[in-house]
Design an enzyme around this catalytic site. Structure first.
Site, PDB file in Angstrom:
ATOM      1  N   THR A  41       0.794  -1.244  -0.261  1.00 59.62           N
ATOM      2  CA  THR A  41      -0.058   0.055  -0.102  1.00 59.62           C
ATOM      3  C   THR A  41       0.915   1.293   0.130  1.00 59.62           C
ATOM      4  OG1 THR A  41      -0.256  -0.105   2.334  1.00 59.62           O
ATOM      5  CG2 THR A  41      -2.066  -0.966   1.166  1.00 59.62           C
ATOM      6  N   TYR A  53      -0.734  10.568   4.838  1.00 53.30           N
ATOM      7  CA  TYR A  53      -1.352   9.450   5.021  1.00 53.30           C
ATOM      8  C   TYR A  53      -0.704   8.175   4.402  1.00 53.30           C
ATOM      9  CZ  TYR A  53      -3.484   9.911   0.233  1.00 53.30           C
ATOM     10  OH  TYR A  53      -3.836   9.930  -1.173  1.00 53.30           O
ATOM     11  N   GLU A  54      -1.132   7.035   4.972  1.00 56.96           N
ATOM     12  CA  GLU A  54      -0.469   5.592   4.758  1.00 56.96           C
ATOM     13  C   GLU A  54       0.850   5.853   5.667  1.00 56.96           C
ATOM     14  OE1 GLU A  54      -2.900   3.498   4.447  1.00 56.96           O
ATOM     15  OE2 GLU A  54      -1.235   2.221   3.774  1.00 56.96           O
ATOM     16  N   GLY A  55       0.857   6.447   6.806  1.00 61.75           N
ATOM     17  CA  GLY A  55       1.973   6.501   7.523  1.00 61.75           C
ATOM     18  C   GLY A  55       2.689   7.954   7.093  1.00 61.75           C
TER      19      GLY A  55
END
Ligand SMILES: Cc1cc2nc3c(=O)[nH]c(=O)nc-3n(C[C@H](O)[C@H](O)[C@H](O)COP(=O)(O)OP(=O)(O)OC[C@H]3O[C@@H](n4cnc5c(N)ncnc54)[C@H](O)[C@@H]3O)c2cc1C
Length: 559
Positions: free
Chosen positions: A246, A368-370
């Protein structure tokens, strides 16, 4: 080994997407929707419906998709982001929402839910973040209370709140992470279930074409068969398992957004005349606002492509590599978009110009996503283990491989990349001796430096493969082999110099007593010598990028 789409099918998907965007999403409409802060639901549903069916690339064949592999997904994500990162986010949210099921679901759950993404084009949401649990997901407070009947668990009651959920207000199904007695677990929740509501769309800085909303769960009942995998406590593991993949998608968003902005800056610089000539002929302009960004984006691409190939080869979750790719691409994408505004001068500062919108849009990819800081931590911790396991040799070994590459292909920047890798090994060893990773600042800066060095190695290898005519068939071919080699030399010099200077800052700055002959250990002389030829390489890459833009403009004109 996941072969994914064949090359023709990938190119067909990319072309169909480009054609859809040219027909349905002109810049003027994207800017208008951004200003109106509107999620164009009908367009997204057409993108994920029979007309385009872009979501099919992400769904395995057995559930009705096209079974794209990580490489296909990267190419499609880059293409979507070049059109609009908000729209791309909506597709991403559906895929993220289905991921816990794809990874950890029972065969029945996969058939029941994942196939709906392919066959019905439903929108999904991924409900992990909470008002007080973002980077630290384990702090989640949403609960899942078992409901018993006939002596066993027949369902769960979910209560809590989720924050910043993409597609939150429009999805049909949401994967919700909640704390069951056995630990954090995913549940697939129908958005029309009683007690499940959402807030108003957030008024965001960018990606205003995406829907982001808070979710509220007030005693929401779900049947036990909606617990992903049927076993409690697997939620964080299931989330972790797909991070390599992802994060590659969000990395591709950074790349797509960054290049979309830079392409516009290059095109503008060919037309805009100041002080008697076009901006693209002025070194002070190109060598600050174009070349460094093109180079960093291509280093990120090299890291993305290597990671995608390894994922497709079955090399495992590759969380650290995914983090390196995301970190490099999203930081480079954001910087490139900022430079593209500067390159347009006053015009770039207005809503009328796409670069202004792209800059706001691409900014999310660092969050986002870390977040970037969490990426730095992930990279540093992961590679610190390698450093210890190899008794300090991990990056010396990487450097030796780059030296061999340099012997074989002298012009691809592998020599300077090797100098950077040796310096990194020495820096990490000094950190070990001085126990400096206890300082979080040092640890996170190490993460950033590791990414820089790994990006330099990846780009040198990619340039060598391009020279040998051995790029992967699905690889991007934006830069030809000579331009890639030039970009790699520029990037590797920057990596070496950054390593040398940052090491001094970190080691001397933390009052590390055992500095010794730091210059000798960091190879400062070699770093300095490696800078020779830099300006000529920048001249050459600036010209190549400008020529390429001219070619594209001519092709468009004649087509
Ligand atoms: C537009 C948008 C869409 C989103 N979509 C989704 C979605 O679909 N699904 C979903 O679940 N989430 C989604 N998110 C949430 C996103 O993933 C989080 O915002 C992100 O993970 C950061 O969490 P946070 O906002 O709570 O920030 P925090 O975790 O509070 O972080 C704040 C700052 O502190 C830093 N920081 C955090 N922890 C540390 C640490 N230990 N050491 C040093 N620095 C630290 C961070 O890097 C950041 O700079 C979305 C967010 C936005 C803005």
């Amino acid at each position: 080994m996941t072969s994914g789409l064949d090359v023709e099918a990938l190119h067909f998907s990319l072309e169909s997407m480009g054609e859809f965007a040219r027909r349905e999403l002109p810049d003027s409409l994207l800017i208008e929707l951004d200003e109106r802060d509107e999620f164009p639901e009908a367009i997204v549903r057409r993108m994920c419906g029979e007309e385009l069916g872009i979501q099919l690339v992400f769904v395995p064949d057995e559930y009705g998709g096209m079974g794209g592999n990580a490489f296909d997904v990267y190419r499609v994500c880059e293409g979507m982001a070049a059109i609009d990162i908000g729209l791309a986010t909506s597709v991403l949210a559906t895929i993220l929402g289905s991921d816990p099921i794809s990874v950890g679901g029972t065969p029945e759950q996969k058939r029941r839910f994942v196939s709906r993404v392919a066959e019905e084009g439903i929108l999904m949401a991924y409900g992990a973040t909470e008002p007080e649990a973002g980077s630290d997901l384990a702090a989640l407070k949403t609960t899942a209370k078992p409901v018993s009947g006939n002596g066993h668990v027949v369902g769960y009651r979910l209560s809590g709140a989720k924050q910043w959920i993409s597609n939150g207000g429009v999805a049909e199904l949401t994967s919700v992470l909640a704390l069951a007695p056995g630990g954090p677990s995913w549940f697939v929740v129908d958005n029309r279930t009683d007690g499940f509501t959402h807030g108003e769309p957030e008024d965001k800085h960018g990606i205003r074409l995406s829907n982001t909303a808070a979710l509220f769960l007030d005693d929401v009942y779900v049947e036990a068969d909606r617990l992903v995998g049927g076993v409690e406590g697997q939620g964080l593991v299931q989330a972790q398992e797909v991070f390599g993949y992802t994060r590659l998608m969000v990395a591709a968003f950074g790349l797509g957004g960054g290049w979309a902005a830079l392409d516009r800056a290059i095109a503008y610089s060919r037309e805009r005349v100041q002080a008697g000539g076009p901006l693209c002929e002025k070194q002070g302009f190109t060598h600050k606002l174009i070349v460094p960004h093109a180079v960093r984006l291509e280093a990120a691409r090299a890291a993305i492509e290597e990671t995608a190939e390894r994922l497709d080869g079955g090399a495992g979750p590759l969380n650290v590599e995914g983090a390196v790719a995301k970190y490099l691409a999203t930081e480079a994408g954001d910087e490139a978009a900022d430079a593209a505004i500067q390159a347009h001068g006053g015009y770039g500062y207005t809503h009328e110009y796409m670069v202004e919108k792209i800059k706001r849009d691409v900014r999310i990819t660092r969050i986002y996503e870390g977040t970037s800081e969490i990426m730095e931590m992930t990279i540093a911790r992961g590679r610190w283990q390698e450093h210890l396991k190899s008794h300090g040799n991990h990056y010396h070994a990487e450097a030796r491989e780059l030296e061999s590459l340099h012997a074989e292909r002298p012009a691809v920047g592998a020599d300077a990349a090797a100098i950077a890798a040796h310096a990194l090994a020495e820096l990490m060893e000094s950190c070990r001796a001085g126990r400096l990773t206890r300082l979080q600042h040092v640890l996170l800066r190490l993460g950033a430096l590791i990414a820089k060095v790994e990006g330099a190695g990846a780009l040198a290898r990619r340039a060598a493969r391009a020279q040998a005519g051995e790029l992967a068939p699905k690889a991007d071919r934006r830069l030809d082999a000579p331009a890639l080699a030039t970009a790699s030399r520029i990037n590797a010099r920057e990596a070496a110099l950054t390593l040398a200077t940052e090491s001094v800052r970190l080691l001397a700055g933390s009052n590390h007593a055992e500095l010794g002959d730091l210059d000798a250990r960091l190879g400062t002389r070699a770093v300095n010598a490696a800078q020779a030829g830099l300006i000529a390489d920048m001249d050459s890459l600036a010209q190549a990028l400008c020529r390429q833009a001219q070619l594209r403009a001519t092709t468009r004109g004649s087509g």
